[in-house]
Motif scaffolding. Structure first.
Motif, mmCIF file in Angstrom:
data_model
loop_
_atom_site.group_PDB
_atom_site.id
_atom_site.type_symbol
_atom_site.label_atom_id
_atom_site.label_comp_id
_atom_site.label_asym_id
_atom_site.label_seq_id
_atom_site.Cartn_x
_atom_site.Cartn_y
_atom_site.Cartn_z
ATOM 1 N N GLU A 75 -41.486 -20.915 -34.139
ATOM 2 C CA GLU A 75 -42.692 -21.228 -33.382
ATOM 3 C C GLU A 75 -42.339 -21.509 -31.927
ATOM 4 O OE1 GLU A 75 -45.385 -23.249 -36.933
ATOM 5 O OE2 GLU A 75 -44.402 -24.507 -35.442
ATOM 6 N N LYS A 76 -43.274 -21.233 -31.079
ATOM 7 C CA LYS A 76 -43.118 -21.497 -29.649
ATOM 8 C C LYS A 76 -42.692 -22.948 -29.443
ATOM 9 C CE LYS A 76 -45.921 -21.190 -25.419
ATOM 10 N NZ LYS A 76 -45.962 -22.621 -25.035
ATOM 11 N N GLY A 77 -41.677 -23.127 -28.600
ATOM 12 C CA GLY A 77 -41.201 -24.466 -28.291
ATOM 13 C C GLY A 77 -40.016 -24.926 -29.117
ATOM 14 N N LYS A 78 -39.722 -24.195 -30.186
ATOM 15 C CA LYS A 78 -38.604 -24.587 -31.048
ATOM 16 C C LYS A 78 -37.264 -24.105 -30.474
ATOM 17 C CE LYS A 78 -41.119 -26.277 -34.482
ATOM 18 N NZ LYS A 78 -41.092 -27.710 -34.846
ATOM 19 N N TYR A 79 -36.192 -24.677 -31.062
ATOM 20 C CA TYR A 79 -34.821 -24.316 -30.688
ATOM 21 C C TYR A 79 -34.238 -23.383 -31.748
ATOM 22 C CZ TYR A 79 -29.756 -25.223 -30.349
ATOM 23 O OH TYR A 79 -28.397 -25.102 -30.265
ATOM 24 N N VAL A 80 -33.518 -22.354 -31.312
ATOM 25 C CA VAL A 80 -32.889 -21.439 -32.269
ATOM 26 C C VAL A 80 -31.438 -21.190 -31.891
ATOM 27 C CG1 VAL A 80 -35.026 -20.267 -32.902
ATOM 28 C CG2 VAL A 80 -33.625 -19.349 -31.042
ATOM 29 N N GLU A 81 -30.661 -20.887 -32.916
ATOM 30 C CA GLU A 81 -29.264 -20.503 -32.727
ATOM 31 C C GLU A 81 -29.026 -19.190 -33.441
ATOM 32 O OE1 GLU A 81 -26.920 -24.812 -32.358
ATOM 33 O OE2 GLU A 81 -26.537 -23.478 -34.065
ATOM 34 N N LEU A 82 -28.374 -18.276 -32.749
ATOM 35 C CA LEU A 82 -28.039 -16.974 -33.303
ATOM 36 C C LEU A 82 -26.514 -16.859 -33.305
ATOM 37 C CD1 LEU A 82 -30.597 -14.823 -31.261
ATOM 38 C CD2 LEU A 82 -30.999 -16.135 -33.344
ATOM 39 N N ARG A 83 -25.990 -16.367 -34.427
ATOM 40 C CA ARG A 83 -24.540 -16.357 -34.584
ATOM 41 C C ARG A 83 -23.985 -14.946 -34.565
ATOM 42 N NH1 ARG A 83 -20.439 -19.546 -37.975
ATOM 43 N NH2 ARG A 83 -18.957 -17.965 -38.659
ATOM 44 N N CYS A 84 -22.788 -14.817 -34.003
ATOM 45 C CA CYS A 84 -22.100 -13.529 -33.974
ATOM 46 C C CYS A 84 -20.655 -13.721 -34.423
ATOM 47 C CB CYS A 84 -22.136 -12.940 -32.569
ATOM 48 S SG CYS A 84 -21.104 -11.465 -32.376
ATOM 49 N N ASP A 85 -20.246 -12.908 -35.403
ATOM 50 C CA ASP A 85 -18.849 -12.870 -35.833
ATOM 51 C C ASP A 85 -18.248 -11.549 -35.359
ATOM 52 O OD1 ASP A 85 -20.064 -14.813 -37.985
ATOM 53 O OD2 ASP A 85 -17.882 -14.996 -38.098
ATOM 54 N N PRO A 86 -17.378 -11.584 -34.371
ATOM 55 C CA PRO A 86 -16.838 -10.322 -33.857
ATOM 56 C C PRO A 86 -15.765 -9.766 -34.786
ATOM 57 C CG PRO A 86 -15.774 -12.164 -32.776
ATOM 58 C CD PRO A 86 -16.828 -12.752 -33.686
ATOM 59 N N ILE A 87 -15.300 -8.590 -34.469
ATOM 60 C CA ILE A 87 -14.193 -7.997 -35.203
ATOM 61 C C ILE A 87 -12.941 -8.840 -34.934
ATOM 62 C CG2 ILE A 87 -12.687 -5.974 -35.340
ATOM 63 C CD1 ILE A 87 -15.201 -4.280 -34.735
ATOM 64 N N SER A 88 -12.201 -9.111 -35.978
ATOM 65 C CA SER A 88 -11.014 -9.955 -35.859
ATOM 66 C C SER A 88 -10.043 -9.382 -34.825
ATOM 67 C CB SER A 88 -10.320 -10.048 -37.222
ATOM 68 O OG SER A 88 -9.140 -10.810 -37.126
ATOM 69 N N GLY A 89 -9.619 -10.247 -33.921
ATOM 70 C CA GLY A 89 -8.654 -9.819 -32.909
ATOM 71 C C GLY A 89 -9.278 -9.327 -31.624
ATOM 72 N N HIS A 90 -10.583 -9.122 -31.616
ATOM 73 C CA HIS A 90 -11.256 -8.681 -30.384
ATOM 74 C C HIS A 90 -11.436 -9.884 -29.459
ATOM 75 C CE1 HIS A 90 -13.209 -4.617 -31.640
ATOM 76 N NE2 HIS A 90 -11.914 -4.649 -31.835
ATOM 77 N N THR A 91 -10.902 -9.746 -28.251
ATOM 78 C CA THR A 91 -10.945 -10.873 -27.328
ATOM 79 C C THR A 91 -12.235 -10.927 -26.524
ATOM 80 O OG1 THR A 91 -9.799 -9.548 -25.677
ATOM 81 C CG2 THR A 91 -8.437 -10.946 -27.089
ATOM 82 N N ALA A 92 -12.886 -9.790 -26.370
ATOM 83 C CA ALA A 92 -14.103 -9.739 -25.566
ATOM 84 C C ALA A 92 -15.332 -9.737 -26.468
ATOM 85 C CB ALA A 92 -14.113 -8.492 -24.690
ATOM 86 N N LEU A 93 -16.344 -10.503 -26.070
ATOM 87 C CA LEU A 93 -17.577 -10.575 -26.839
ATOM 88 C C LEU A 93 -18.758 -10.545 -25.872
ATOM 89 C CD1 LEU A 93 -18.355 -12.749 -29.902
ATOM 90 C CD2 LEU A 93 -19.956 -12.754 -27.988
ATOM 91 N N TYR A 94 -19.786 -9.784 -26.234
ATOM 92 C CA TYR A 94 -20.941 -9.576 -25.365
ATOM 93 C C TYR A 94 -22.217 -9.879 -26.137
ATOM 94 C CZ TYR A 94 -17.411 -6.465 -23.258
ATOM 95 O OH TYR A 94 -16.255 -5.932 -22.733
ATOM 96 N N TRP A 95 -23.193 -10.425 -25.444
ATOM 97 C CA TRP A 95 -24.543 -10.566 -25.980
ATOM 98 C C TRP A 95 -25.490 -9.704 -25.149
ATOM 99 C CZ3 TRP A 95 -26.151 -12.865 -30.366
ATOM 100 C CH2 TRP A 95 -25.336 -13.832 -30.966
ATOM 101 N N TYR A 96 -26.390 -9.011 -25.865
ATOM 102 C CA TYR A 96 -27.422 -8.205 -25.233
ATOM 103 C C TYR A 96 -28.764 -8.570 -25.868
ATOM 104 C CZ TYR A 96 -23.657 -5.064 -23.656
ATOM 105 O OH TYR A 96 -22.528 -4.536 -23.077
ATOM 106 N N ARG A 97 -29.820 -8.277 -25.145
ATOM 107 C CA ARG A 97 -31.168 -8.460 -25.690
ATOM 108 C C ARG A 97 -31.909 -7.139 -25.558
ATOM 109 N NH1 ARG A 97 -35.265 -12.934 -23.240
ATOM 110 N NH2 ARG A 97 -35.097 -11.642 -21.368
ATOM 111 N N GLN A 98 -32.585 -6.740 -26.618
ATOM 112 C CA GLN A 98 -33.301 -5.477 -26.600
ATOM 113 C C GLN A 98 -34.757 -5.698 -26.984
ATOM 114 O OE1 GLN A 98 -31.859 -2.441 -29.305
ATOM 115 N NE2 GLN A 98 -32.658 -0.813 -28.016
ATOM 116 N N SER A 99 -35.639 -5.419 -26.042
ATOM 117 C CA SER A 99 -37.068 -5.505 -26.306
ATOM 118 C C SER A 99 -37.541 -4.167 -26.841
ATOM 119 C CB SER A 99 -37.812 -5.868 -25.028
ATOM 120 O OG SER A 99 -37.364 -7.114 -24.532
ATOM 121 N N LEU A 100 -38.688 -4.194 -27.475
ATOM 122 C CA LEU A 100 -39.217 -2.991 -28.120
ATOM 123 C C LEU A 100 -39.360 -1.849 -27.127
ATOM 124 C CD1 LEU A 100 -40.234 -2.134 -30.920
ATOM 125 C CD2 LEU A 100 -42.548 -2.679 -30.144
#
Lengths: 116, 111
Positions: free
Chosen positions: A14-39
């Protein structure tokens, strides 16, 4: 081997709430990126981690968005006081950085966030 | 912000035909890549072309790059129904490869 995984796959909040999104990368990968994709759009860069530190957070839209990667592996994207405009698919990618040569980014399946 | 724009936005062809998608971008680049995405998820890297290359092949894929026009094209030959997906071009300027995606072309291959 296992690819990039993201949890949850879907999140409705709901609007106003807090959320957490988790990412588990490939083991050994030092670089990690977040992207957002709208419709109907391509992914938009949010933040990049090299190891534990955020090397580039220029894509974060405002201070409601924050991401961490405390041990240089798993990352969590945190969104405070969610707004309806935050609804999108949030994609995580990881890559193995070796010098200055290009390394392919491997994408996870994404988390679809819906803010009601 | 989106760096590139794909053209056309949507493309519908019969199985066996060739599909051509174009990408234009705005700033100088180090590499240009093409990705495929099925059902709004799961971006898959298809092919990368470096700024000093003009053409590259991978299986049924052919990519060209014209840095003077800031444009690239992706050709899929002998299309299959399984090629139905959205296709995105993405550019980087080197370094840690912050990748900037275009707006995508939605390809439908009719069996």
């Amino acid at each position: 081997g296992a690819g990039v995984s993201q949890t949850p796959s879907n999140k409705v909040t709901e609007k106003g709430k807090y959320v957490e999104l988790r990412c588990d990368p490939i083991s050994g990968h030092t670089a990690l990126y977040w992207y957002r994709q709208s419709l109907g759009q391509g992914p938009e860069f949010l933040i990049y981690f090299q190891g534990t530190g955020a090397a580039d957070d220029s894509g974060l839209p405002n201070d409601r968005f924050f991401a961490v990667r405390p041990e240089g592996s798993v990352s969590t994207l945190k969104i405070q006081r969610t707004e309806r405009g935050d609804s999108a698919v949030y994609l995580c990618a990881s890559s193995l950085i070796q010098g200055a040569s290009y390394n392919e980014q491997f994408f996870g399946p994404g988390t679809r966030l819906t803010v009601l | 912000s989106q760096q590139g724009e794909e053209d056309p936005q949507a493309l519908s062809i019969q199985e066996g035909e060739n599909a051509t998608m174009n990408c234009s971008y705005k700033t100088s680049i180090n590499n240009l890549q093409w990705y495929r995405q099925n059902s709004g998820r799961g971006l898959v890297h298809l092919i990368l072309i470096r700024s000093n290359e003009r053409e590259k092949h991978s299986g049924r894929l052919r990519v060209t790059l014209d840095t003077s026009k800031k444009s690239s094209s992706l050709l899929i030959t002998a299309s299959r129904a399984a090629d139905t997906a959205s296709y995105f071009c993405a550019t980087d300027r080197g370094g840690y490869q912050k990748v900037t995606f275009g707006t995508g072309t939605k390809l439908q291959v009719i069996p």
